[in-house]
Design an enzyme around this catalytic site. Structure first.
Site, PDB file in Angstrom:
ATOM      1  CG  ASP A   4      -2.185   0.892   0.853  1.00 40.25           C
ATOM      2  OD1 ASP A   4      -3.324   0.522   0.578  1.00 40.25           O
ATOM      3  OD2 ASP A   4      -2.184   2.221   1.400  1.00 40.25           O
ATOM      4  CG  ASN A  23      -7.191  -3.396  -4.893  1.00 42.09           C
ATOM      5  OD1 ASN A  23      -8.422  -3.391  -5.419  1.00 42.09           O
ATOM      6  ND2 ASN A  23      -6.751  -2.657  -3.923  1.00 42.09           N
ATOM      7  CE1 TYR A  40     -11.161   4.883 -10.315  1.00 47.70           C
ATOM      8  CE2 TYR A  40     -13.149   3.920 -11.683  1.00 47.70           C
ATOM      9  CZ  TYR A  40     -12.168   3.842 -10.630  1.00 47.70           C
ATOM     10  OH  TYR A  40     -12.456   2.874  -9.829  1.00 47.70           O
ATOM     11  CE  LYS A  76     -10.045   1.477 -12.081  1.00 49.03           C
ATOM     12  NZ  LYS A  76      -9.138   0.687 -11.508  1.00 49.03           N
ATOM     13  CB  ILE A 109     -17.195  -1.529  -3.139  1.00 51.70           C
ATOM     14  CG1 ILE A 109     -17.051  -2.530  -4.430  1.00 51.70           C
ATOM     15  CG2 ILE A 109     -16.902  -2.782  -1.921  1.00 51.70           C
ATOM     16  CD1 ILE A 109     -18.327  -3.279  -4.567  1.00 51.70           C
ATOM     17  CB  THR A 154     -14.222   0.708   0.626  1.00 53.76           C
ATOM     18  OG1 THR A 154     -14.223   1.996  -0.202  1.00 53.76           O
ATOM     19  CG2 THR A 154     -14.723  -0.503  -0.214  1.00 53.76           C
TER      20      THR A 154
END
Length: 250
Positions: free
Chosen positions: A38, A91, A157, A161, A190, A192
């Site tokens: 990370d 990820n 973005y 993607k 999601i 998060t």
């Protein structure tokens, strides 16, 4: 369905929270050695320690995936620590500015593409040769529903993607016959920490955009990731799998 990864080493980027954390925890619980990466190394360390406390094998590392030498070093670290590299989950990603295309800041554009697209390319560029040395492997690239649909004010973005899906398919064609499978997953919104700062009205609007009537859970993405990395998915490569509560069916 039992899925295990005995003797395999995984590198998971952006694993300090959210989807990446769920993936790292799930892989470790299924027997893989997991290098938890990370940008925030303290967050990676927290996840690695939690995995160790649960009886799994994990090691924390930091670095910026937008930097090619750094990613090369991450792969080398995974190989040195785990004795090889068989599993890769790209990820790590960022959202970037939310502005119309005609007003989009150049630095924001470049940063989003550097992390969300170049970082994935670097991961595959340096991991694939080591996977070939190990006799094969599997890669999952975390894309987004925005790999297949548009989203206003998120041109960088969305472009990253969409490009990520092309990159996934090209790599799958190149290496499937050599024992490496490459797939992508497209999560919708999601639940998060990234969404935690949203005002209640904005979060409610996101919930309403999903026909299933709720946001996704990180574990739901992690479960599919594990399946695609496993031998249970041995005939699946070059594919893009939505985890979107019906978002793209509308």
């Amino acid at each position: 369905m039992d899925i295990t990864f005995p003797g395999k080493t995984a590198l998971v980027t952006g694993a300090g929270s959210g989807i990446g954390e769920a993936i790292a925890r799930g892989l470790a619980a299924s027997g893989a050695r997991v290098l938890v990466q990370d940008l925030n190394r303290d967050a990676a360390q927290r996840v690695a320690e939690a995995i160790a406390q649960a009886g799994g094998q994990a090691r924390a590392t930091g670095g910026d995936v937008a930097d090619a030498p750094t990613v090369e070093g991450l792969v080398a670290e995974a190989v040195a620590w785990g004795g090889g590299l068989q599993l890769l989950v790209n990820n790590a990603g960022i959202g970037g500015p939310l502005l119309p295309t005609g007003e989009y800041p150049l630095d924001g554009w470049h940063r989003v593409l550097d992390v969300n697209l170049n970082g994935v390319f670097y991961g595959m560029r340096y991991a694939i040769p080591r996977m070939l040395e190990a006799g094969g492997g599997a890669i999952v690239n975390i894309a987004s529903i925005l790999g297949s649909v548009g989203f206003a004010n998120a041109s960088a973005y969305t472009a990253a993607k969409h490009a990520l899906l092309g990159l996934t398919r090209a790599a799958a064609l190149e290496y499937s016959a050599r024992g490496i499978r490459v797939n992508a997953i497209g999560p919708a919104f999601i639940d998060t920490p990234l969404l935690g700062a949203l005002p209640p009205s904005a979060k409610e609007a996101l919930v309403g955009a999903h026909p299933i009537g709720r946001l996704g859970r990180p574990e739901e993405v992690a479960d599919l990731t594990q399946y695609l990395l496993s031998d249970r998915a041995s005939f699946i490569t070059g594919s893009y799998h939505l985890v979107d509560g019906g978002y793209c069916a509308q």
